[in-house]
Design a protein around this motif. Sequence first.
Motif, PDB file in Angstrom:
ATOM      1  N   ILE A   2      88.540-125.908 -29.856  1.00 30.32           N
ATOM      2  CA  ILE A   2      89.242-125.932 -28.563  1.00 30.32           C
ATOM      3  C   ILE A   2      88.325-126.446 -27.456  1.00 30.32           C
ATOM      4  O   ILE A   2      88.677-127.353 -26.694  1.00 30.32           O
ATOM      5  CB  ILE A   2      89.784-124.531 -28.196  1.00 30.32           C
ATOM      6  CG1 ILE A   2      90.901-124.127 -29.160  1.00 30.32           C
ATOM      7  CG2 ILE A   2      90.289-124.503 -26.745  1.00 30.32           C
ATOM      8  CD1 ILE A   2      91.363-122.686 -28.993  1.00 30.32           C
ATOM      9  N   TYR A   3      87.108-125.878 -27.369  1.00 32.64           N
ATOM     10  CA  TYR A   3      86.253-126.342 -26.273  1.00 32.64           C
ATOM     11  C   TYR A   3      85.755-127.768 -26.532  1.00 32.64           C
ATOM     12  O   TYR A   3      85.540-128.544 -25.591  1.00 32.64           O
ATOM     13  CB  TYR A   3      85.120-125.354 -26.000  1.00 32.64           C
ATOM     14  CG  TYR A   3      83.798-125.540 -26.704  1.00 32.64           C
ATOM     15  CD1 TYR A   3      82.902-126.529 -26.317  1.00 32.64           C
ATOM     16  CD2 TYR A   3      83.411-124.672 -27.736  1.00 32.64           C
ATOM     17  CE1 TYR A   3      81.669-126.673 -26.940  1.00 32.64           C
ATOM     18  CE2 TYR A   3      82.177-124.805 -28.362  1.00 32.64           C
ATOM     19  CZ  TYR A   3      81.307-125.815 -27.967  1.00 32.64           C
ATOM     20  OH  TYR A   3      80.099-125.948 -28.582  1.00 32.64           O
ATOM     21  N   ALA A  56      84.120-117.989 -40.179  1.00 33.01           N
ATOM     22  CA  ALA A  56      85.081-119.090 -40.054  1.00 33.01           C
ATOM     23  C   ALA A  56      86.007-118.938 -38.845  1.00 33.01           C
ATOM     24  O   ALA A  56      86.486-119.934 -38.298  1.00 33.01           O
ATOM     25  CB  ALA A  56      85.902-119.207 -41.340  1.00 33.01           C
ATOM     26  N   THR A  57      86.268-117.695 -38.412  1.00 37.05           N
ATOM     27  CA  THR A  57      87.158-117.513 -37.255  1.00 37.05           C
ATOM     28  C   THR A  57      86.604-118.202 -36.010  1.00 37.05           C
ATOM     29  O   THR A  57      87.368-118.594 -35.120  1.00 37.05           O
ATOM     30  CB  THR A  57      87.358-116.016 -36.948  1.00 37.05           C
ATOM     31  OG1 THR A  57      86.087-115.408 -36.629  1.00 37.05           O
ATOM     32  CG2 THR A  57      87.994-115.287 -38.104  1.00 37.05           C
ATOM     33  N   MET A  58      85.279-118.382 -35.930  1.00 35.77           N
ATOM     34  CA  MET A  58      84.674-118.992 -34.737  1.00 35.77           C
ATOM     35  C   MET A  58      84.888-120.503 -34.672  1.00 35.77           C
ATOM     36  O   MET A  58      84.648-121.133 -33.629  1.00 35.77           O
ATOM     37  CB  MET A  58      83.180-118.667 -34.687  1.00 35.77           C
ATOM     38  CG  MET A  58      82.908-117.202 -34.409  1.00 35.77           C
ATOM     39  SD  MET A  58      81.151-116.829 -34.280  1.00 35.77           S
ATOM     40  CE  MET A  58      80.702-116.682 -36.008  1.00 35.77           C
ATOM     41  N   LEU A  59      85.356-121.089 -35.768  1.00 41.09           N
ATOM     42  CA  LEU A  59      85.638-122.531 -35.740  1.00 41.09           C
ATOM     43  C   LEU A  59      86.813-122.855 -34.827  1.00 41.09           C
ATOM     44  O   LEU A  59      86.879-123.954 -34.257  1.00 41.09           O
ATOM     45  CB  LEU A  59      85.927-123.031 -37.168  1.00 41.09           C
ATOM     46  CG  LEU A  59      84.726-123.027 -38.127  1.00 41.09           C
ATOM     47  CD1 LEU A  59      85.203-123.328 -39.547  1.00 41.09           C
ATOM     48  CD2 LEU A  59      83.683-124.041 -37.685  1.00 41.09           C
ATOM     49  N   SER A  81      83.422-122.173 -24.448  1.00 38.80           N
ATOM     50  CA  SER A  81      82.154-122.421 -25.153  1.00 38.80           C
ATOM     51  C   SER A  81      81.281-121.173 -25.132  1.00 38.80           C
ATOM     52  O   SER A  81      80.556-120.900 -26.099  1.00 38.80           O
ATOM     53  CB  SER A  81      81.411-123.608 -24.524  1.00 38.80           C
ATOM     54  OG  SER A  81      80.938-123.312 -23.221  1.00 38.80           O
ATOM     55  N   LEU A  82      81.369-120.400 -24.059  1.00 41.25           N
ATOM     56  CA  LEU A  82      80.595-119.162 -23.987  1.00 41.25           C
ATOM     57  C   LEU A  82      81.202-118.081 -24.882  1.00 41.25           C
ATOM     58  O   LEU A  82      80.478-117.218 -25.407  1.00 41.25           O
ATOM     59  CB  LEU A  82      80.510-118.667 -22.536  1.00 41.25           C
ATOM     60  CG  LEU A  82      79.453-117.598 -22.259  1.00 41.25           C
ATOM     61  CD1 LEU A  82      78.057-118.124 -22.578  1.00 41.25           C
ATOM     62  CD2 LEU A  82      79.515-117.140 -20.802  1.00 41.25           C
ATOM     63  N   THR A 125      76.508-131.911 -27.572  1.00 36.32           N
ATOM     64  CA  THR A 125      75.439-131.445 -28.461  1.00 36.32           C
ATOM     65  C   THR A 125      75.725-130.023 -28.941  1.00 36.32           C
ATOM     66  O   THR A 125      75.562-129.705 -30.132  1.00 36.32           O
ATOM     67  CB  THR A 125      74.083-131.475 -27.728  1.00 36.32           C
ATOM     68  OG1 THR A 125      73.812-132.819 -27.307  1.00 36.32           O
ATOM     69  CG2 THR A 125      72.961-130.978 -28.626  1.00 36.32           C
ATOM     70  N   ALA A 126      76.162-129.161 -28.013  1.00 32.81           N
ATOM     71  CA  ALA A 126      76.498-127.779 -28.367  1.00 32.81           C
ATOM     72  C   ALA A 126      77.618-127.746 -29.408  1.00 32.81           C
ATOM     73  O   ALA A 126      77.544-126.995 -30.397  1.00 32.81           O
ATOM     74  CB  ALA A 126      76.912-127.004 -27.119  1.00 32.81           C
ATOM     75  N   PHE A 127      78.648-128.559 -29.202  1.00 32.32           N
ATOM     76  CA  PHE A 127      79.794-128.608 -30.105  1.00 32.32           C
ATOM     77  C   PHE A 127      79.371-128.997 -31.526  1.00 32.32           C
ATOM     78  O   PHE A 127      79.736-128.340 -32.514  1.00 32.32           O
ATOM     79  CB  PHE A 127      80.830-129.597 -29.559  1.00 32.32           C
ATOM     80  CG  PHE A 127      81.964-129.894 -30.505  1.00 32.32           C
ATOM     81  CD1 PHE A 127      82.908-128.925 -30.799  1.00 32.32           C
ATOM     82  CD2 PHE A 127      82.086-131.149 -31.093  1.00 32.32           C
ATOM     83  CE1 PHE A 127      83.964-129.199 -31.669  1.00 32.32           C
ATOM     84  CE2 PHE A 127      83.125-131.431 -31.959  1.00 32.32           C
ATOM     85  CZ  PHE A 127      84.067-130.456 -32.244  1.00 32.32           C
TER      86      PHE A 127
END
Length: 407
Positions: free
Chosen positions: A174-175, A166-169, A16-17, A78-80
């Motif tokens: 995963i997290y 989009a690469t960050m999706l 997540s970080l 919430t972060a997700f």
Amino acid sequence: MENINKNKLFFAACISLVVTSMTFAIRAGILTQLGIDFEINNTELGYINSMAFLGFPLAMLIGGLLYNALGPKKLLITAFVCHLLGLVLTIYAGGFWTLIISTFFIGFANGSVEAACNPMIADMYTNNRTAMLNKFHVWFPGGLVIGSLVSKFMTDAGLGWQLQIATMLIPTLIYGFLVFTQKFPESENIESNTSSNIKALGNPLFIFMLVCMTLTATSEFIPQQWVETILGKSGASPMLVLALVTGIMALGRFFAGPIVHRLNPIGVLFMSAIITATAIYFMSISEGGMIYVAAALFALGVCYFWPTMIGFTSEYTSKTGALGMSLMGGAGMFATSIWNPIIGSRLDAEKANALNTGLVGELADIEAGRAVLGFMVYFPLTLVVLFGILFVLRKRIEKSRIHQEPA
């Protein structure tokens, strides 16, 4: 915590970080392109950047107040959700205001990650808090390395900024999967009474460190966030500078345990302020290849700031609990949100000054970047004085620290 898989939870926190830090790196890499595509000047780009740094402290304030009631799992959910919303809205952004909104969602997601994970790790690894928080925060610079390299190579390949976002999706999904499938711990080793946390916020040491956090975060994040714009014409690759800085930061944090225990957190912070002030000054006068040397020194200076400030809060003002850790991080990001548009405006003003003196093109950009970095030196210089005071008083302050095992 017998039924809790600490390793999987720590891994989920780290992923997540990674997403959090990739949002910083990729945004820094595409900032100039966003300005061109949407006809946005540096001041407006500064306001867009500030939304990430404003959403972050707001999420940390809310998360800190609700951590004892909700726990880390709901905060990470919430972060997700906010990461998904922010990334998708950014991909389909149509201009200044849609970028403002999407960037705010991303900032809120990033703050929720910190609000959930810092106290969870302090709770799980209570006898080695600062060292483990440094290991967790390895993945902030680690994600910056990944993000900066992704941005550089995709830009060089002619791939649009939408694909870079989009690469960050991928790591987000995963997290998210790990969060939904793991059992999370109850608060056993941190002060979990919110009323007690609020009362402890009046501790003069906590207030002093809150002020220091506004300066450590600004010293670290502003040069990184504006690296492409400030150093773009200086003779060094801005994204390679960012990758170098963050790679050294990751190594430094991974091996932080022995350093923290040898110098103690106060000594680490004092040393870091001295190195950072020296490094930013050298960045402001360096050219070509020497910029990489100055950037490496900068990385050594700032690498321990954030996690050691959070660790210091949990060890020396432990009664503030999750709320204290969240407010500490929130103060840093709030200060950065304020300074981002100011730095953007200053960059525009310094370029105008350079043009008025007869400099043109790249020479004007270089002079403006140097002037802004020269201004940034005053932040870590102030920290040298403040942390120097702590260092002189360290024996008295140590009496309030909770017990920590050697690394």
